[in-house]
Design a protein around this motif. Structure first.
Motif, PDB file in Angstrom:
ATOM      1  N   ALA A  76      44.948  35.343   4.318  1.00 10.02           N
ATOM      2  CA  ALA A  76      44.467  36.622   4.868  1.00 10.02           C
ATOM      3  C   ALA A  76      45.408  37.412   5.952  1.00 10.02           C
ATOM      4  O   ALA A  76      45.656  38.615   5.886  1.00 10.02           O
ATOM      5  CB  ALA A  76      43.110  36.367   5.447  1.00 10.02           C
ATOM      6  N   ALA A  77      45.951  36.576   6.875  1.00  9.84           N
ATOM      7  CA  ALA A  77      46.993  37.001   7.682  1.00  9.84           C
ATOM      8  C   ALA A  77      48.165  37.911   6.761  1.00  9.84           C
ATOM      9  O   ALA A  77      48.790  38.798   7.292  1.00  9.84           O
ATOM     10  CB  ALA A  77      47.474  36.166   8.719  1.00  9.84           C
ATOM     11  N   ALA A  78      48.603  36.996   6.023  1.00 13.75           N
ATOM     12  CA  ALA A  78      49.898  37.490   5.040  1.00 13.75           C
ATOM     13  C   ALA A  78      49.470  38.849   4.232  1.00 13.75           C
ATOM     14  O   ALA A  78      50.116  39.921   4.497  1.00 13.75           O
ATOM     15  CB  ALA A  78      50.146  36.539   4.189  1.00 13.75           C
ATOM     16  N   ILE A  79      48.188  38.910   3.764  1.00 10.62           N
ATOM     17  CA  ILE A  79      47.832  39.917   2.798  1.00 10.62           C
ATOM     18  C   ILE A  79      47.375  41.064   3.539  1.00 10.62           C
ATOM     19  O   ILE A  79      47.774  42.325   3.324  1.00 10.62           O
ATOM     20  CB  ILE A  79      46.837  39.454   1.944  1.00 10.62           C
ATOM     21  N   GLU A  80      46.978  41.246   4.611  1.00 10.10           N
ATOM     22  CA  GLU A  80      46.432  42.017   5.678  1.00 10.10           C
ATOM     23  C   GLU A  80      47.669  42.790   6.265  1.00 10.10           C
ATOM     24  O   GLU A  80      47.975  43.931   6.126  1.00 10.10           O
ATOM     25  CB  GLU A  80      45.616  41.607   6.575  1.00 10.10           C
ATOM     26  N   THR A  81      48.544  42.044   6.694  1.00 11.93           N
ATOM     27  CA  THR A  81      49.793  42.547   7.257  1.00 11.93           C
ATOM     28  C   THR A  81      50.762  43.344   6.306  1.00 11.93           C
ATOM     29  O   THR A  81      51.261  44.322   6.536  1.00 11.93           O
ATOM     30  CB  THR A  81      50.715  41.333   7.947  1.00 11.93           C
ATOM     31  N   LEU A  82      50.835  42.661   5.139  1.00  9.67           N
ATOM     32  CA  LEU A  82      51.777  43.190   3.843  1.00  9.67           C
ATOM     33  C   LEU A  82      51.123  44.525   3.324  1.00  9.67           C
ATOM     34  O   LEU A  82      51.768  45.390   3.272  1.00  9.67           O
ATOM     35  CB  LEU A  82      52.082  42.391   3.042  1.00  9.67           C
TER      36      LEU A  82
END
Length: 166
Positions: free
Chosen positions: A130-136
């Motif tokens: 979730a952190a990766a996708i939200e940030t990207l």
């Protein structure tokens, strides 16, 4: 920017830059870090020593040559070690944001990312995705493709499922 996911080996990705989940010392290690240093050869370590004599702070990023990898650059990020009590999510999201900023400085159009901190550093996998996708997804960048590379099938399926709902 397009966010994609592949099941495979990050050291074999045909991209401008690969992201390395490094430790603060920047001298190689296990997991993704060990694989990138092994595949990239001694030039990666030599460049780490020259560019980062004191390592990097958690959440930060910097680049080196990719040595023998098919990519042009390695962008090293230092993810938080959840197992040792580094649970500030902003340090994790900073890894992705800083990697993209470095990619923009280099002019990289395609970047392959591992799932930072979700291995030996023990970040809960669902939240790491979730952190990766939200940030990207929220990033303002000139990078055309952010490719999430999952070494195992379960992680690939988790990332693919998360991408399909965003």
């Amino acid at each position: 920017m397009e966010i994609t996911v592949v099941h495979g080996d990050i050291t074999r990705q045909q991209v401008d830059a690969v992201v390395n989940a490094a430790n603060r010392g920047m001298r190689g290690g296990g997991g993704v870090d060990g694989a990138i240093h092994a595949a990239g050869g001694p030039a990666v370590l030599a460049d780490c020593v020259a560019r980062f004599p004191h390592g990097l702070a958690t959440g930060d990023a910097g680049w080196t040559t990719a040595g023998d990898l098919p990519a042009r650059w390695v962008i090293h990020v230092v993810g938080p070690d959840h197992r040792s009590g580094q649970t500030d999510r902003s340090l994790l999201t900073s890894c992705y944001a800083r990697a993209l900023a470095v990619a923009d400085e280099l002019g990289a159009g395609s970047v392959a990312f591992p799932l930072v901190s979700a291995g030996i550093y023990g970040w809960p996998k669902h939240d790491a995705v979730a952190a990766a996708i939200e940030t990207l997804a929220a990033a303002e960048t000139a990078v055309a493709e952010a490719r999430m590379v999952a070494f195992d099938r379960g992680t690939y399926q988790l990332i693919a499922q998360s991408l399909s709902t965003t």
